[in-house]
Structures are given as C-alpha cells and as structure tokens.
Design a protein around this motif. Structure first.
Motif, short mmCIF file in Angstrom:
data_model
loop_
_atom_site.label_atom_id
_atom_site.label_comp_id
_atom_site.label_asym_id
_atom_site.label_seq_id
_atom_site.Cartn_x
_atom_site.Cartn_y
_atom_site.Cartn_z
N GLY A 141 -96.37 15.87 45.00
CA GLY A 141 -95.37 16.47 45.88
C GLY A 141 -95.96 17.05 47.15
N LEU A 142 -95.04 17.45 48.03
CA LEU A 142 -95.38 18.07 49.31
C LEU A 142 -94.93 19.54 49.23
N LEU A 143 -95.87 20.47 49.41
CA LEU A 143 -95.50 21.89 49.36
C LEU A 143 -94.54 22.20 50.50
N GLY A 144 -93.41 22.84 50.17
CA GLY A 144 -92.40 23.13 51.18
C GLY A 144 -92.71 24.39 51.95
N LYS A 145 -91.86 24.65 52.92
CA LYS A 145 -92.03 25.87 53.73
C LYS A 145 -91.70 27.09 52.88
N THR A 149 -86.45 37.30 46.55
CA THR A 149 -87.67 36.75 45.97
C THR A 149 -88.05 35.46 46.68
N TRP A 150 -89.32 35.12 46.56
CA TRP A 150 -89.83 33.92 47.23
C TRP A 150 -89.94 32.79 46.22
N LEU A 151 -89.63 31.59 46.71
CA LEU A 151 -89.67 30.43 45.82
C LEU A 151 -90.97 29.66 46.02
N ASN A 152 -91.57 29.25 44.93
CA ASN A 152 -92.73 28.38 45.00
C ASN A 152 -92.30 26.99 44.55
N TYR A 153 -92.37 26.03 45.47
CA TYR A 153 -91.76 24.73 45.18
C TYR A 153 -92.45 23.63 45.97
N ALA A 154 -92.17 22.42 45.55
CA ALA A 154 -92.68 21.25 46.27
C ALA A 154 -91.64 20.15 46.23
N LEU A 155 -91.60 19.33 47.28
CA LEU A 155 -90.69 18.18 47.30
C LEU A 155 -91.38 17.01 46.59
N PRO A 156 -90.70 16.40 45.62
CA PRO A 156 -91.31 15.24 44.96
C PRO A 156 -91.55 14.13 45.98
N ILE A 157 -92.68 13.46 45.85
CA ILE A 157 -93.03 12.41 46.82
C ILE A 157 -91.96 11.31 46.86
N ALA A 158 -91.36 11.03 45.69
CA ALA A 158 -90.34 9.97 45.64
C ALA A 158 -89.19 10.25 46.61
N GLN A 159 -88.92 11.51 46.89
CA GLN A 159 -87.85 11.87 47.83
C GLN A 159 -88.22 11.52 49.26
N LEU A 160 -89.50 11.37 49.51
CA LEU A 160 -89.97 11.23 50.88
C LEU A 160 -90.40 9.81 51.25
N THR A 161 -90.69 9.01 50.22
CA THR A 161 -91.37 7.74 50.45
C THR A 161 -90.64 6.85 51.45
N THR A 162 -89.33 6.65 51.25
CA THR A 162 -88.58 5.75 52.12
C THR A 162 -88.60 6.26 53.56
N ALA A 163 -88.36 7.54 53.71
CA ALA A 163 -88.32 8.12 55.06
C ALA A 163 -89.68 7.98 55.73
N VAL A 164 -90.77 8.20 54.96
CA VAL A 164 -92.11 8.07 55.53
C VAL A 164 -92.35 6.63 55.95
N GLU A 165 -91.96 5.69 55.09
CA GLU A 165 -92.15 4.28 55.43
C GLU A 165 -91.37 3.91 56.69
N ASP A 166 -90.12 4.41 56.80
CA ASP A 166 -89.31 4.14 57.99
C ASP A 166 -89.99 4.68 59.24
N ILE A 167 -90.53 5.88 59.11
CA ILE A 167 -91.18 6.50 60.27
C ILE A 167 -92.40 5.69 60.68
N ILE A 168 -93.24 5.33 59.69
CA ILE A 168 -94.46 4.60 60.02
C ILE A 168 -94.12 3.23 60.60
#
Lengths: 343, 606
Positions: A205-209, A218-237
């Motif tokens: 995953g990618l650590l979120g803001k 309270t503060w949340l400790n979380y990450a975005l699963p890579i699967a959520q990002l893969t298509t968008a990253v591929e489109d960008i690249i």
C-alpha cells in the motif's frame, strides 16, 4: 452473571490461544525477516522535498520508486505544488522531480526523475493483506532521515480493512475508498507517500496523508491498497490522463464547446497556473441545470487532468459541441461528477 | 526548496504529572484475564516447541531486563522518570533532564519492591545523560551493555521504564518494538541536549520513559531513551522515540564517574558537502589542535574516530559521541595526499559557560523571581529547586554528597582520585623517595644520558648536549631539551607529584578515562595544575601504572608527552625503565633507563 462471564471466556479461549501462537511464531521466525525486509526496501524509497515550511505544513514527504526508469509513486499534496521538487535517493543522490501526473480523486501523484536501472517496487507484484497480517511501514516521517540515511521503519499489523466513508463525515478526505487501517503509528508528518509492505518487504500500500477524525479528533493510521491505484498509475504513465491540448498535432473541432456557451464564468487568469475555480454561473444555463456552483474547482475534463485555467480553456476548445463532457469538480472536501450534455 | 525547513521539533520525556488513563486500567485488567487463561489452558502439546522456546526466551529477556530497570521519583513530587543499573555497586544511568529537577538526591525503585536512596554522580548536559548511584547494596542487579554499533534497522527491541510515572507499585512498564532507524542525528536545543548517533524505535516511549533503558531482544542494554518526535498529537508516543546509544555512553562513562558537569567535543572546524558530495572543511580555528595537525580549509575529511565520513550528518554523528579532551584518529585528503593523525578535541563550551547553563549561580540570598529559565532548556524542564539554601540531606545520602563549584558531586571525584593514586603509589612507593633523583641510561641508539632531578633544577647530560631547566624560573618558557616540548620540566612534574602527593601538588582532579594513541584500553586521567603548568597523568586501570604524562606549558601548543613502560622493581619500588618522549606527533627520543639513584643509593634492575 458469572456463568455468562465464564461462557464468554470459553468462547474467547481459542481466540486467545490462536493469538498467542501467532505472536510466538512471529517472534521466532520473523525476527530475521523484519530486519532483512527493513534493509532491502530502503533502496526503493525516496525522500521528497518541495513546497511548504509554513507552520504545520512540512515541506517534505515520502515516496517510492515504481520503475527502473525513475517513476515515483507518492501522495498528491501541497508539497508538490512547486516547480522545484527535489528527490533524494537512498544512496544520497539528488534529482529534480517532474510531475508526470496526478489523480486527486485517489490523492496520488506520479513523479519522474531522469535516471535508469533503479531498484524499485513492481506494482504488478504487490500483495493483498488480510486483517492481522504483520506489516512494515517505511517512510521519512518527521524528515528524520536526510541524504543517504535510511527511512524510518515501523512495525505493526493490519487492524482492519475498511472504506474511509464507512463512518460518514468522520474522515474528510477526497478519497473515500478501501484502506488498510494499521496499528502502527504510521501516518506522521512527512510519512505520506511512504510504503506499506508485508513482513517480507513486498509492497502492499501507499501511506496516506495525515487524517484526523472530525468527530473525535483522533488520528487515523492507514494506507491505500496498491490495487486501488494500479490502473490510475498506468494511465498516468501511459499519458492517458495528459491534457490533449499539450499535443500540437491533435485535430481541433470547428464548433467546440466554450465556457460561455456552457454558462460557466471562471476566476480571472492572473497566475501562470491559475487554479480553475468557478467564479459565477449564468442563470438558466446548462451548467446551472447540472448543478455547478461558484467556487467549484474543476479537476478533470473527460478524465483528463486540468491543472490550470489555461489548460481548461485549451481542453474545452478540443471538445466538439455535439459531444457530452464529463467533469470532476471538488467542492469543499468532496469530489463530484457532473456530465454536461452535447448541444 | 523546502529542505531548509526540515528540522522538526522533538521533546523530552520526563514527567511531572501523573496521568491516570482509564484505558490503561481497562487494558491491564483485560491482560490479567488473558494471562490467567493462558496459564491454565495452554499445554505444551498445543504449541510448536520453536514457538514455546522463542516465547520463553523473550520472557527471560524481559525478566532479566526488568530487574535492572530503575524507576526514578524526585523528592517532593518534582516528577521523575526512569533509569537503569549498570553495576552491582548501584551505578545507574538516566537522563540529565530527569535528574536535573530532582537535585542532588532522589528515590529510586526497583521491581524487587524496594525503594532506594540515590545520589547524582556525573552529568552530561549536552548528551542528556546522568550517572546516579543507588545506595544500600553491593549486589544490585545490573544490565549488560551491548555493542550498539551492531544494532540493525528492523531488530526487535524493548523499552522498560516508568511512563506517566505509572510505576507507583514499583513494577515497570515494558513496551516492545523494532529499531526504526540507527545513526540518527537530532538537533540540540541551543547547545544542550544533542542526540547524535542515536537509535530510533517504534517501541512506545512516553513521558516518564526518559532515562530508561532500551534493550535488544536478548535483554542487553543498547540505549537510554530520552526523547521523541511529537508535534500536534500531544506529548504521547507517536511511534518515534530516540535512545542515546550505549556506545556513546561508554565513551563518557569514566567522565561520568568523575562527578563533574561534562562537555562534548568540537573539532574546531566546520564541514560542508561540496558539489561532488565530498565532506570538506569550510572553516577552521587556527588555535585548534586540528589546525596544528595540518587540517586546512578545503581539505576533504575521509574518516573520523575510525568511521568513514560521507555526509555532514555522518560527521556530526561521529563527533557527537566523544567527550571534550579525547584524542581521536582522523584521516583527511590534502592536495591529493592522505594524512592520518590523531586530533585532540576541545570543548563545545568554556567550563564557566557550561556551568552557567546547568548550575544556577548560588548567591544567597537568592531572589526567586530572578531565576529566569534559560532559553536553551527543553520545553518541559522545571526551573531549579526553589529553595537554594543549603539543603539538609538525609543521613543515608549525606555521606555521598559533596558540593563544590564546577562539580555535580565532588565526592565521586575525590573517590576516584584516591582510588587511582593509592594504587599507583602502592606500586611505586615513590612518596618515600624524597630528595634528588638521578636517572642514568641512554637515549635510543644515540648514546648515554644522565638526568639529575633536583628540587629546583633539572640537569641533563644527553647525547645531543648538556641542558637544564630552572624550576624557580618561568616553567612555561622552558622547553629544554630543544625539540622535546619540555622533557625536563615534564620529568620534574612526574617526580614532584609523587613526592608531594596530589593534595600538595596543586589543583588536581579526576578527568575520567580515555584511550591514547598508544593505549586502546581506556586510561584513567588525573589533571594537575602546578604553577601555570597543566599536566595530565594517564593510569592503566588494570595494572595501576602510570602509562603516560602530558605536560602543557601553555594553551594552544602541543604538550610534551612521556610514555612510561617496562616497569621493573628497584628495591621495592616499581619504576619505569623506558620513557618515550613525543612532541607534536614526532618522537624526540626513547630514554632507556639502566639505573635510578636516590639519596640512599639503589641499583637499577637490569
């Protein structure tokens, strides 16, 4: 009362044993793994320096390499809102980072440095984690590491997999999709854009803001699963989210849409990159009918990223009046999809 | 560019408020139930033996480590923190910022359920370390100090201590985690509380953990917890704690035993990274030892203290672990040529400057409103004890406290002076060798030498010629024989302190211990000032022998160094028969002694 208690305990018992076994296993077999993984991931991490530095706004964040040619995945944030982004590799080498593209809906950005044969995470080899899985988070939290110093590594487990909108109104983030909730205090200042891995150092995953619960503080400790990002990253690249107007060979329609014909009046264009904010909406126009409001920020036009007022005007000039337009706008912290019909 | 803004705020972790957290109570009761269940239901057959042995190992490590962990409570409810015992006599480490508000004495609890009295020994305000001594036993459980340079990123570790001063039941809190970073550099507040080369951990470090131990998975001591990165989330753990490396503290340990306020070191030169990534000298003080050893503007620093230097932070880390006065190996590149030498490190502060920062002036009657808090204090450090008048200490601690200007506790300085001197004089019996000494032998292969050490004059017949030192004249102007840096005066200082004893020699104090270029094993150092001359006497802690003497005729010049060896008995006196004389890294000569003549003539032991 006491019988109920005993009964409850007897239900709990196998669970407790299982937990003990897990933790026991962890301490024996994973001891070396964690140290090994903590060290092997370092060459894939980068430190990112950019805009900020004012009170409460750190001028740094984290990122990691996702291609040997220098593509870097990180979070989309104000840190990148500058022409001078500095990337520092694990070996201390410094590069200028260019924004290849960003997806504010996922709060993610892809940067690139001019280099080759770099150690990197492969998005296609990312892993999916279950609650209870042991994890490492690797980031430059608090900007502790500089130059060739290794990024900070924290350990923990996946406490839950859930969606950020599961508690309506609690987490005011444009991204509302699935996240890993972590028991490590991973999302500190500067940690955003860092990597979440399993105990073997495989990317997950990618650590979120930093994200604070609006209801209880309270503060949340979380990450975005890579699967959520893969298509968008591929489109960008692949350049699929790049505004078409950047390409000079693109065919221009004879009768394109105009902001005026849609009934949208934008703020005056006073900067080199004026943020495309709506100033006012013409009464009884298409824009008004479809729900546009003053102060809306236009992020996407037909899935292409609009980074300035100038880009918006150029992109609209490429859409034929008979075609419909999909628009993504940001209103406060919400992302809203609007379709404007062709005429 | 945002890099200039990267400095973050870190805070220190003593605590002056007892938090009672409802969640903590709930948690501990849940744990208690869980433990009960485990002991009753988990059979050995249910669990793989590897798991059980790993668990047993961890339990044993925590049990061992917990016994040596100290819970510090300042008298009168002035806060507290943690500490860790490092010797059976009760010497324990803590933080300066924990001990400071407590004053000279405090109460310390162990998990045996006992509360012990303790006194401050030595204080290192720059490194945020304090040595205390617990009183009442000679068999305290103590932690074994590990080699913290071997700690790796990702290693398991755990902290034991007194977070939120919860340990009012004298049972410390254990928090487990991993090493998140090594060789971290955390900026000082002003010039104090610099965390160089520290260990970063995600084990929970909270207010009250300050001064407490960080252990490796075996339960051996790797660091002293002292600070964390907190920003907007309040003063609680955010997964980023820092521990002072135990290897740094090992360097300071002898100094800490001296009962003084200690200073850290400066090279007298600043470093920057040039465009090629090399660390180069950007500025150098001409009176520094580094300058005398040839270091110049633009030279590339290759290594310091045996560590290769690749970044400015790396240099700060390498420098920050040394006390003032140490001699450290250094390598640099000058005009394409590598120079390897040793350099003497000066202090970050002048002695009075340091004292002003840590010890409020005692001007009775002290108007309390004038006690302004120094700017460099950590945010939470309490102003000094309000009652500055002489405090009456309890009879348990009073014998171990001796106030003296410039010392955190002079009792321990005197203790070590006596320890070193009694042992040495026991070997040499030189206090009985009154009157003139005539030393005969040869210098290297050059030829015969006779040196007559008299009360007010030293005469020498050397192969290089005849020379003398007039001890009634100005001592700092006499560097005879030429090129030695003052060998005759140095030999006199050697004889004189033995004959008159340190008490009548001049001002003498115990500095601490440090290695020398010829002794990798740390040597105990006494500093004596006689007339205007400062002499440093180095003693081997094992044998008790004087191994070297440095005579400084003046500030900012190279001393005359005498290295003593080949100790042999001469009529019941153990005396050196080999003295190497070095000045400015150049050997002047080796004095090989064949006989000593005292007023009652004794023959050499050849």
């Amino acid at each position: 009362m006491s019988r109920l208690f005993v009964k409850r305990l007897s239900i709990l018992r196998p669970l407790l044993i299982a937990t003990l076994v897990l933790s026991g296993l962890a301490s024996s077999s994973q001891a070396n793994d964690l140290a090994l993984a903590s060290n092997t991931v370092q060459s894939k991490m980068v430190k990112i320096y950019g805009a900020g530095g004012l009170k409460g706004l750190e001028a740094y964040q984290s990122g990691f390499l996702i291609s040997g040619d220098g593509h870097i995945l990180t979070v989309w944030s104000y840190v990148l809102d500058t022409d001078y982004i500095t990337i520092v590799l694990d070996d201390g080498r410094k590069f200028e980072g260019k924004i290849v593209g960003a997806d504010p809906r996922l709060e993610m950005a892809v940067l690139k440095i001019d280099s080759q044969e770099l150690d990197h995470f492969s998005l296609s080899k990312s892993v999916v984690l279950q609650p209870g899985a042991r994890i490492l988070t690797i980031s430059n939290l608090f900007g502790v590491a500089t130059g060739n110093e290794p990024c900070s590594v924290l350990h923990g487990i996946v406490a839950a997999t859930t969606t950020l909108n599961a508690r309506r109104g609690a987490f005011k983030s444009p991204y509302q999709g699935p996240v890993y909730v972590l028991d490590a205090i991973s999302n500190n200042p500067g940690a955003a854009g860092g990597a979440l891995t399993d105990s073997h150092g495989n990317l997950a995953g990618l650590l979120g803001k930093e994200l604070r619960n609006a209801q209880n503080g309270t503060w949340l400790n979380y990450a975005l699963p890579i699967a959520q990002l893969t298509t968008a990253v591929e489109d960008i690249i692949a350049g699929r989210t790049r505004p078409r107007s950047f390409d000079e060979t693109v065919k221009r329609p004879e009768n394109p849409h105009t902001l005026k014909s849609l009934g949208i009046r934008m703020v005056p264009d006073v900067l080199t990159k004026t943020p495309p904010f709506v100033d006012s909406i013409t009464r009884k126009s298409v824009a008004e009918q479809k729900g546009f409001q003053p102060d809306d920020l236009i992020l996407y036009l037909n899935n292409r990223r609009i980074d300035s007022l100038n880009t918006l005007i150029n992109e609209i000039a490429l859409i034929d009046k008979i075609d419909h337009i999909t628009v993504v706008i940001q209103r406060d912290n919400n992302l809203i999809n609007i379709t404007l019909p062709g005429q | 560019m945002g890099m200039r803004n990267r400095q973050t705020t870190t805070y220190f972790l003593e605590t002056d408020v007892i938090f009672t957290l409802r969640t903590t109570q709930t948690l501990s009761s849940t744990l208690a139930i869980a433990l009960l269940l485990c002991t009753s239901s988990v059979q050995a057959t249910d669990v793989p033996s590897a798991v059980l042995s790993a668990q047993a190992k961890r339990i044993a490590a925590i049990r061992k480590a917990s016994a040596s962990t100290v819970m510090v409570f300042a008298a009168g409810g002035k806060g507290g923190g943690s500490g860790v015992l490092i010797s059976p006599e009760g010497y324990a480490l803590s933080n300066f910022h924990v001990v400071k508000p407590a004053g000279a004495a405090m109460k310390c609890a162990l998990n045996d359920g006992q509360l012990y009295d303790a006194v401050v020994v030595g204080v290192d305000p720059v490194g945020d370390v304090a040595l205390i001594k617990m009183i009442g036993r000679d068999d305290f459980p103590f932690a074994k100090m590990a080699d913290s340079d071997k700690v790796r990123l990702g290693d398991w570790c755990f902290a034991v201590g007194n977070p939120f001063l919860l340990a009012t039941d004298f049972q410390p809190t254990v928090t487990y985690g991993i090493v998140s970073g090594v060789h971290r550099y955390q900026y000082p507040a002003g010039t104090l509380l610099e965390y160089a080369d520290c260990i970063q951990t995600d084990a929970s470090i909270n207010p009250g953990n300050s001064g407490g131990p960080l252990f490796n998975a075996n339960g051996d001591l790797i660091g002293i917890n002292g600070r964390g990165s907190f920003e907007k989330r309040g003063r609680v753990n955010v997964g980023v704690g820092y521990a002072i490396s135990i290897n740094q503290i090992k360097h300071f340990l002898g100094y800490l035993h001296s009962g003084r306020f200690l200073d850290h070191a400066t090279l007298g030169a600043n470093m920057v990274t040039d465009e090629n990534g090399a660390v180069v000298v950007s500025n150098i003080i001409e009176s520094s030892d580094a300058y005398r050893r040839g270091l110049r503007y633009g030279d590339q620093l290759l290594s310091f203290g045996g560590r290769p230097i690749n970044t400015v932070n790396g240099f700060k880390n390498a420098l920050g672990i040394y006390p003032r006065g140490w001699r450290v190996p250094i390598s640099f590149l000058q005009d394409g040529k590598q120079i390897d030498t040793f350099v003497r490190l000066a202090g970050v502060h002048s002695p009075e400057e340091l004292l002003a920062k840590v010890q409020p002036k005692r001007k009775p009657p002290a108007p309390p409103q004038e006690q302004e808090k120094p700017k460099d204090d950590p945010p939470e450090a309490k102003p000094p004890v309000k009652n500055n008048k002489k405090k009456a200490f309890s009879p348990e601690v009073a014998p171990f406290i001796e106030a003296r200007h410039g010392y955190s506790n002079y009792y321990f300085n005197r203790l070590n002076q006596n320890r070193i001197w009694d042992k040495y004089i026991g070997l040499t019996q030189a206090d009985k060798l009154l009157g003139n000494w005539v030393i005969a032998g040869e210098i290297g292969n050059l030829g015969a030498a006779t040196i007559n050490l008299q009360a007010n004059r030293v005469d020498a017949k050397l192969p290089q010629g005849t020379t003398f030192a007039d001890l009634d004249g100005e001592l700092n102007a006499q560097d005879a024989p030429r090129g030695s840096g003052g060998m005759l005066v140095a030999l006199h200082m050697w004889k004189h302190i033995m004959q008159v004893s340190p008490a009548r020699f001049g001002e003498v104090y115990y500095l601490g211990s440090m290695p020398t270029p010829k002794h990798s094993q740390k040597q105990d150092v006494l500093i004596g000032t006689h007339s205007v001359i400062e002499c440093r006497y180095y003693f081997d802690p094992k044998s008790g022998h004087l191994t070297s003497l440095e005579m400084y005729p003046d500030l900012g010049v190279d001393p005359c160094e005498l290295y003593f060896s080949d100790y042999k008995e001469v009529n019941g006196h153990l005396l050196p028969h080999h003295i190497e004389v070095i000045h400015g890294e150049v050997t002047y000569g080796e004095l090989i002694i064949s006989s000593y003549q005292f007023p009652t003539v004794v023959k050499g032991a050849n």
